[in-house]
Design a protein around this motif. Structure first.
Motif, PDB file in Angstrom:
ATOM      1  N   GLY A 117       0.725  -1.218  -0.067  1.00  0.00           N
ATOM      2  CA  GLY A 117       0.072  -0.120   0.006  1.00  0.00           C
ATOM      3  C   GLY A 117       0.811   1.343   0.194  1.00  0.00           C
ATOM      4  O   GLY A 117       0.445   2.159   0.123  1.00  0.00           O
ATOM      5  N   ARG A 118       2.040   1.032  -0.190  1.00  0.00           N
ATOM      6  CA  ARG A 118       2.848   2.413  -0.174  1.00  0.00           C
ATOM      7  C   ARG A 118       4.196   2.047  -0.981  1.00  0.00           C
ATOM      8  O   ARG A 118       4.986   1.073  -0.717  1.00  0.00           O
ATOM      9  CB  ARG A 118       3.251   2.360   1.269  1.00  0.00           C
ATOM     10  N   ILE A 119       4.312   2.842  -2.056  1.00  0.00           N
ATOM     11  CA  ILE A 119       5.620   2.769  -2.749  1.00  0.00           C
ATOM     12  C   ILE A 119       6.342   4.072  -2.918  1.00  0.00           C
ATOM     13  O   ILE A 119       6.073   5.159  -2.763  1.00  0.00           O
ATOM     14  CB  ILE A 119       5.277   2.443  -4.252  1.00  0.00           C
ATOM     15  N   GLU A 120       7.576   3.756  -2.620  1.00  0.00           N
ATOM     16  CA  GLU A 120       8.548   5.069  -2.535  1.00  0.00           C
ATOM     17  C   GLU A 120       9.335   4.863  -3.911  1.00  0.00           C
ATOM     18  O   GLU A 120       9.846   4.176  -4.313  1.00  0.00           O
ATOM     19  CB  GLU A 120       9.468   4.921  -1.393  1.00  0.00           C
ATOM     20  N   LEU A 121       9.243   6.000  -4.577  1.00  0.00           N
ATOM     21  CA  LEU A 121       9.889   6.149  -5.828  1.00  0.00           C
ATOM     22  C   LEU A 121      10.749   7.614  -5.876  1.00  0.00           C
ATOM     23  O   LEU A 121      10.926   8.383  -5.000  1.00  0.00           O
ATOM     24  CB  LEU A 121       8.614   6.588  -6.844  1.00  0.00           C
ATOM     25  N   TYR A 122      11.718   7.371  -7.017  1.00  0.00           N
ATOM     26  CA  TYR A 122      12.562   8.502  -7.235  1.00  0.00           C
ATOM     27  C   TYR A 122      12.901   8.931  -8.577  1.00  0.00           C
ATOM     28  O   TYR A 122      12.885   8.088  -9.474  1.00  0.00           O
ATOM     29  CB  TYR A 122      14.053   7.873  -6.701  1.00  0.00           C
ATOM     30  N   CYS A 123      12.658   9.869  -8.764  1.00  0.00           N
ATOM     31  CA  CYS A 123      12.589  10.694 -10.137  1.00  0.00           C
ATOM     32  C   CYS A 123      14.109  11.074 -10.558  1.00  0.00           C
ATOM     33  O   CYS A 123      14.772  11.779  -9.682  1.00  0.00           O
ATOM     34  CB  CYS A 123      11.925  11.803 -10.325  1.00  0.00           C
ATOM     35  N   ASP A 124      14.655  10.461 -11.568  1.00  0.00           N
ATOM     36  CA  ASP A 124      16.280  10.558 -11.746  1.00  0.00           C
ATOM     37  C   ASP A 124      16.552  11.650 -12.546  1.00  0.00           C
ATOM     38  O   ASP A 124      17.549  11.977 -13.239  1.00  0.00           O
ATOM     39  CB  ASP A 124      16.752   9.472 -12.533  1.00  0.00           C
ATOM     40  N   ASN A 125      15.411  12.536 -12.897  1.00  0.00           N
ATOM     41  CA  ASN A 125      15.484  13.970 -13.755  1.00  0.00           C
ATOM     42  C   ASN A 125      16.048  14.978 -12.839  1.00  0.00           C
ATOM     43  O   ASN A 125      15.345  15.233 -11.812  1.00  0.00           O
ATOM     44  CB  ASN A 125      14.259  14.168 -14.434  1.00  0.00           C
ATOM     45  N   GLY A 126      17.220  15.422 -13.155  1.00  0.00           N
ATOM     46  CA  GLY A 126      18.045  16.427 -12.160  1.00  0.00           C
ATOM     47  C   GLY A 126      16.975  17.750 -11.967  1.00  0.00           C
ATOM     48  O   GLY A 126      17.386  18.678 -11.251  1.00  0.00           O
ATOM     49  N   SER A 127      16.339  17.863 -13.115  1.00  0.00           N
ATOM     50  CA  SER A 127      15.555  19.338 -13.427  1.00  0.00           C
ATOM     51  C   SER A 127      14.141  19.041 -12.610  1.00  0.00           C
ATOM     52  O   SER A 127      13.290  19.967 -12.710  1.00  0.00           O
ATOM     53  CB  SER A 127      15.395  19.730 -14.830  1.00  0.00           C
TER      54      SER A 127
END
Length: 133
Positions: A51-61
């Motif tokens: 029920g919980r997903i931790e995400l990371y956006c790899d776009n430096g902008s």
């Protein structure tokens, strides 16, 4: 791959990206904030919490670098989760975060800061220059 999800089932992203990665993810998905194909599971994402997903956006902008997707209503037990209950209390006004957790400011004197260094820091004294007498 099915487009259905039931409470407690493994979310699609975890099936698409079976491992959390710190560097280059071979199967990135689209970021819902910047639109880039740069989303990957965060290193801190836990497989045992559907029920919980931790995400990371790899776009430096992208300003939304670290993202948490939290299921607030799933037809099962999402309402019993502490984070969902807290969000519901904030939403309905029964929890005032600023009253419950007032900001704490602490100021320290230089001697208090130096005391934290313990024996690693020695008092510096002025040594006379070789030409002084």
């Amino acid at each position: 791959m099915s487009n259905e999800w039931e409470a407690g089932a493994t979310p699609w992203l975890r099936r698409h990206q079976p491992k959390t990665t710190w560097a280059n993810e071979p199967n990135p998905v689209q970021c819902m904030f910047c639109g880039g194909q740069t989303i990957k599971r965060s290193e801190s994402d836990r497989d045992d919490d559907p029920g919980r997903i931790e995400l990371y956006c790899d776009n430096g902008s992208c300003d939304a670098r670290e993202i948490v997707l939290l299921v607030k209503r799933d037809g099962a037990n999402a309402f019993s989760r502490a984070d969902v209950r807290a969000l519901n209390m904030i939403d309905n006004g029964t929890l005032d975060v600023h009253t419950a957790f007032p900001p704490q400011f602490k100021s320290s004197t230089l001697s208090e800061l130096m005391a934290d260094y313990g024996k690693d820091t020695e008092r510096r004294t002025r040594q006379p220059a070789p030409y002084e007498e």
